[in-house]
Motif scaffolding. Structure first.
Motif, PDB file in Angstrom:
ATOM      1  N   GLY A  91     -56.843  72.866 114.210  1.00  0.00           N
ATOM      2  CA  GLY A  91     -56.195  73.286 112.969  1.00  0.00           C
ATOM      3  C   GLY A  91     -57.175  73.839 111.958  1.00  0.00           C
ATOM      4  O   GLY A  91     -56.880  74.812 111.257  1.00  0.00           O
ATOM      5  N   CYS A 104     -44.439  74.550 111.531  1.00  0.00           N
ATOM      6  CA  CYS A 104     -44.275  73.095 111.468  1.00  0.00           C
ATOM      7  C   CYS A 104     -42.795  72.727 111.533  1.00  0.00           C
ATOM      8  O   CYS A 104     -41.944  73.474 111.049  1.00  0.00           O
ATOM      9  CB  CYS A 104     -44.855  72.541 110.165  1.00  0.00           C
ATOM     10  SG  CYS A 104     -46.652  72.660 110.040  1.00  0.00           S
ATOM     11  N   ASP A 120     -52.305  69.826 109.549  1.00  0.00           N
ATOM     12  CA  ASP A 120     -51.736  69.333 110.808  1.00  0.00           C
ATOM     13  C   ASP A 120     -51.197  70.446 111.698  1.00  0.00           C
ATOM     14  O   ASP A 120     -50.466  70.173 112.660  1.00  0.00           O
ATOM     15  CB  ASP A 120     -50.623  68.317 110.520  1.00  0.00           C
ATOM     16  CG  ASP A 120     -51.167  66.933 110.210  1.00  0.00           C
ATOM     17  OD1 ASP A 120     -52.353  66.664 110.505  1.00  0.00           O
ATOM     18  OD2 ASP A 120     -50.408  66.108 109.666  1.00  0.00           O
ATOM     19  N   ILE A 121     -51.561  71.676 111.424  1.00  0.00           N
ATOM     20  CA  ILE A 121     -51.055  72.802 112.219  1.00  0.00           C
ATOM     21  C   ILE A 121     -51.492  72.682 113.687  1.00  0.00           C
ATOM     22  O   ILE A 121     -50.819  73.171 114.593  1.00  0.00           O
ATOM     23  CB  ILE A 121     -51.483  74.158 111.598  1.00  0.00           C
ATOM     24  CG1 ILE A 121     -50.628  75.299 112.129  1.00  0.00           C
ATOM     25  CG2 ILE A 121     -52.964  74.438 111.802  1.00  0.00           C
ATOM     26  CD1 ILE A 121     -49.385  75.551 111.352  1.00  0.00           C
ATOM     27  N   GLY A 122     -52.596  71.975 113.933  1.00  0.00           N
ATOM     28  CA  GLY A 122     -53.071  71.750 115.297  1.00  0.00           C
ATOM     29  C   GLY A 122     -52.201  70.795 116.095  1.00  0.00           C
ATOM     30  O   GLY A 122     -52.403  70.635 117.304  1.00  0.00           O
TER      31      GLY A 122
END
Length: 195
Positions: free
Chosen positions: A76, A19, A58-60
């Motif tokens: 994600g 991120c 929110d990694i996606g």
């Protein structure tokens, strides 16, 4: 601050690695707001599960894990499932991490039905568009923002959502863009550090 478990430490390492600083701080703040809200409302929840979901929700949106076919929350959530299974969680528990991350972009989930998804929904809607502002007193806001500043989060996040909307017009992110997420982000008291 976080549950002292190997899995949460690993989730923080993953979030930190992939991120941006603004998105990482958002994920950490989402965890903190959710814990704060849960404590104030007497909501019993699985802290480790919630922490992993918050850190990876929110990694996606990151370049490394963006999917050109799946909505970012589903991509994600799937990564969170893989991460959790690799970390030793049973498949059912890993599936809960995926579910929580997907649900954070859906219609409101009551705390009685799914406390972790409810907390992530409350925390992220406060973080992004200022919803539930009355739940977070000025002193708590100042403390969290001093430790984990926004670093231009609003503009970065809007850019991510607009990109998702262009490429995935049927996604929840695209629906948010159509419902004026830009104006809501700009009006969020967290964006001006007031409130």
């Amino acid at each position: 601050m976080f549950p002292d478990t190997p899995v949460t430490s690993a989730a923080l390492s993953v979030a930190t690695r992939f991120c941006s600083p603004a998105l990482l701080n958002h994920c950490v703040r989402s965890y903190l707001w959710g814990v704060m809200y849960g404590g104030a409302h007497g909501i019993a929840f699985d802290d480790e599960l919630f922490c992993v979901a918050a850190l990876l929700h929110d990694i996606g949106l990151t370049d490394a894990f963006d999917s050109h076919r799946l909505p970012f929350e589903d991509a994600g959530g799937r990564l969170a499932w893989v991460f959790a299974v690799a970390a030793g969680w049973p498949q059912e528990r890993a599936a809960r991490a995926h579910e929580i991350i997907v649900l954070h972009m859906r219609d409101d989930v009551p705390a009685a039905d799914d406390p972790e998804a409810h907390l992530l929904q409350v925390a992220t809607s406060w973080e992004v568009v200022g919803r539930h502002a009355e739940e977070f007193p000025a002193r708590a806001r100042a403390d969290v923002l001093t430790r984990y500043p926004r670093l231009g989060f609003g503009a970065e996040f809007l850019g991510c959502f607009e990109d998702q909307a262009r490429r995935k017009p049927d996604s929840a992110a695209a629906a948010s863009v159509r419902r004026n997420v830009a104006g809501k982000i700009a009006a969020n008291p967290l964006e001006t550090h007031q409130g």
